[in-house]
Design a protein around this motif. Structure first.
Motif, short mmCIF file in Angstrom:
data_model
loop_
_atom_site.label_atom_id
_atom_site.label_comp_id
_atom_site.label_asym_id
_atom_site.label_seq_id
_atom_site.Cartn_x
_atom_site.Cartn_y
_atom_site.Cartn_z
N ARG A 1 0.84 -1.21 0.00
CA ARG A 1 0.00 0.00 0.00
C ARG A 1 0.86 1.25 0.00
NH1 ARG A 1 -2.60 -3.30 3.66
NH2 ARG A 1 -1.60 -2.25 5.42
N ALA A 2 2.03 1.16 0.61
CA ALA A 2 2.97 2.28 0.57
C ALA A 2 3.81 2.11 -0.69
CB ALA A 2 3.85 2.29 1.81
N GLY A 3 3.52 2.91 -1.70
CA GLY A 3 4.02 2.64 -3.03
C GLY A 3 5.52 2.56 -3.19
N ARG A 4 6.30 3.20 -2.30
CA ARG A 4 7.75 3.22 -2.51
C ARG A 4 8.49 2.20 -1.66
NH1 ARG A 4 10.06 8.96 -1.82
NH2 ARG A 4 11.85 7.96 -2.82
N VAL A 5 7.76 1.28 -1.03
CA VAL A 5 8.39 0.30 -0.16
C VAL A 5 9.47 -0.49 -0.88
CG1 VAL A 5 8.00 -1.87 1.07
CG2 VAL A 5 6.50 0.06 1.47
N ALA A 6 9.17 -0.92 -2.10
CA ALA A 6 10.12 -1.77 -2.84
C ALA A 6 11.43 -1.05 -3.10
CB ALA A 6 9.50 -2.23 -4.15
N LEU A 7 11.41 0.28 -3.10
CA LEU A 7 12.62 1.03 -3.37
C LEU A 7 13.47 1.21 -2.13
CD1 LEU A 7 11.12 3.85 -5.64
CD2 LEU A 7 12.21 1.70 -6.34
N CYS A 8 12.89 1.04 -0.95
CA CYS A 8 13.58 1.36 0.29
C CYS A 8 14.02 0.14 1.08
CB CYS A 8 12.66 2.18 1.19
SG CYS A 8 12.02 3.67 0.41
N PHE A 9 13.50 -1.02 0.75
CA PHE A 9 13.73 -2.20 1.55
C PHE A 9 14.16 -3.40 0.70
CE2 PHE A 9 10.67 0.36 3.79
CZ PHE A 9 11.01 0.25 5.13
N SER A 10 14.82 -4.32 1.38
CA SER A 10 15.06 -5.64 0.80
C SER A 10 14.47 -6.66 1.77
CB SER A 10 16.56 -5.91 0.63
OG SER A 10 17.12 -5.03 -0.33
N LEU A 11 13.81 -7.67 1.22
CA LEU A 11 13.17 -8.71 2.03
C LEU A 11 13.72 -10.07 1.63
CD1 LEU A 11 11.00 -9.60 4.08
CD2 LEU A 11 9.35 -9.63 2.19
N TYR A 12 14.17 -10.83 2.61
CA TYR A 12 14.76 -12.14 2.35
C TYR A 12 14.06 -13.20 3.20
CZ TYR A 12 18.53 -9.32 0.41
OH TYR A 12 19.26 -8.40 -0.32
N LEU B 1 16.44 3.19 6.88
CA LEU B 1 15.58 4.23 7.44
C LEU B 1 15.88 4.40 8.93
CD1 LEU B 1 12.14 3.64 5.72
CD2 LEU B 1 13.84 5.41 5.26
N THR B 2 17.06 4.87 9.20
CA THR B 2 17.52 5.12 10.56
C THR B 2 17.97 6.57 10.65
OG1 THR B 2 19.71 4.31 9.91
CG2 THR B 2 18.24 2.73 10.97
N PRO B 3 17.99 7.14 11.86
CA PRO B 3 18.36 8.55 11.99
C PRO B 3 19.69 8.92 11.35
CG PRO B 3 17.44 7.74 14.05
CD PRO B 3 17.59 6.54 13.14
N ASP B 4 20.65 8.02 11.42
CA ASP B 4 21.96 8.32 10.84
C ASP B 4 22.19 7.64 9.49
OD1 ASP B 4 22.06 5.75 11.72
OD2 ASP B 4 23.83 5.99 13.01
N GLY B 5 21.15 7.02 8.95
CA GLY B 5 21.27 6.39 7.64
C GLY B 5 21.99 5.06 7.63
N ARG B 6 22.27 4.52 8.81
CA ARG B 6 22.99 3.25 8.86
C ARG B 6 22.07 2.09 8.46
NH1 ARG B 6 21.74 0.10 13.12
NH2 ARG B 6 20.55 1.06 14.82
N HIS B 7 22.69 0.99 8.10
CA HIS B 7 21.96 -0.20 7.72
C HIS B 7 21.32 -0.84 8.94
CE1 HIS B 7 21.50 -4.54 6.84
NE2 HIS B 7 21.29 -4.14 5.59
N MET B 8 20.07 -1.30 8.81
CA MET B 8 19.35 -1.92 9.92
C MET B 8 18.74 -3.23 9.47
SD MET B 8 16.31 -0.30 12.29
CE MET B 8 15.66 -1.15 13.72
N CYS B 9 18.75 -4.21 10.37
CA CYS B 9 18.19 -5.54 10.08
C CYS B 9 17.05 -5.82 11.07
CB CYS B 9 19.26 -6.61 10.21
SG CYS B 9 18.63 -8.30 10.25
N GLU B 10 15.92 -6.26 10.54
CA GLU B 10 14.80 -6.70 11.37
C GLU B 10 14.42 -8.11 10.91
OE1 GLU B 10 11.59 -3.87 11.42
OE2 GLU B 10 12.98 -2.18 11.18
N VAL B 11 13.98 -8.94 11.84
CA VAL B 11 13.63 -10.33 11.52
C VAL B 11 12.24 -10.63 12.08
CG1 VAL B 11 14.23 -12.76 11.81
CG2 VAL B 11 16.03 -11.05 11.50
N TYR B 12 11.42 -11.29 11.26
CA TYR B 12 10.05 -11.61 11.64
C TYR B 12 9.76 -13.09 11.38
CZ TYR B 12 9.63 -6.57 11.84
OH TYR B 12 9.83 -5.25 12.16
#
Length: 248
Positions: free
Chosen positions: A187-198, A219-230
């Protein structure tokens, strides 16, 4: 023609038993199991399914011997076979069990048994084993998968990730595969441009499957790479949409 393993003199297997349980019983009753190559045992530790059948038998004058073919289907699609020899050394005596990695060793062991030549004998043709498997969606590569799962969970920075039960299950993984997930426009049209999903798909020792879904973004305050797992794809994509709505 195939004679079911359940008709044999050996302990009949329970159809619900795992491949590991079949292997443990075989090794536990075989007098020479310590002679099997370590590499063979390691391969069988990650088996997906087991098939056992009576291969041949020889009976007479109170003495007998039977041979059984045990085949395990492995995670890489190959199969490994062990041959079990069951016999008694005195008329009416308790059966003894031996196990061998190939038919040549089996024939050598069988030739030394004191069986009367006039005893009735039969041998069944070797047929392809019939495996019953759960649906497996991935082609897996055997690797140090529990360590891969631990490292993935350790670097995840989200608090709503997989629970302790899932982490415990992954400690039994014997293979895994990583694939990048696409599709399902957000639904958020630019998601594919901002994230990678594995998807990190893990094959467990009992043939089950567990997947972890890794979201990578900056998408972090300092622009660093972030990893989330679900624990599910839906949870991962919802997290992507929430973060994208905050500004991509």
């Amino acid at each position: 023609m195939s004679v079911p393993y359940e008709t044999a003199a050996c302990e009949p297997p329970d159809s619900s038993d795992s491949p590991e349980e079949h292997l443990a019983r075989l090794l536990g009753r075989a007098l020479n199991s310590f002679e099997l190559p370590d590499e063979t045992i390691r391969r069988l530790d990650c088996a997906l399914a087991h098939d056992g059948s009576l291969h041949s038998a020889h009976h007479g004058a109170g003495l007998h011997r039977e041979t059984y073919r045990h085949t395990w289907l492995l995670a890489d699609g190959s199969a490994t076979t062990l041959w079990e020899l069951v016999h008694n050394t005195t008329p009416g005596g308790e059966p003894q069990h031996e196990v061998y990695v190939d038919e040549e060793e089996l024939r050598t062991a069988t030739a030394r048994l004191p069986l009367p030549p006039e005893a009735p004998d039969f041998e069944l043709p070797v047929t392809a084993p019939a495996f019953t498997l759960p649906a497996v969606r991935h082609v897996y590569v055997p690797d140090d998968s529990p360590d891969h799962a631990r490292r993935l969970l350790r670097r995840a920075e989200n608090a709503d990730g997989p629970d302790a039960e899932t982490a415990a299950l992954l400690s039994t993984a014997c293979a895994h595969r990583i694939t990048q997930a696409f599709g399902r426009p957000s639904r958020a049209g630019r998601v594919a441009l901002c994230f990678s999903l594995y998807e990190h798909a893990f094959l467990l020792g009992d043939g089950g499957e567990v997947s972890l879904w890794e979201v990578e973004h900056t998408l972090t305050p300092d622009g660093r790479h972030m990893c989330e797992v679900y624990a599910s794809e839906d949870a991962a994509r919802r997290a992507m949409e929430r973060r994208a709505a905050q500004g991509c």
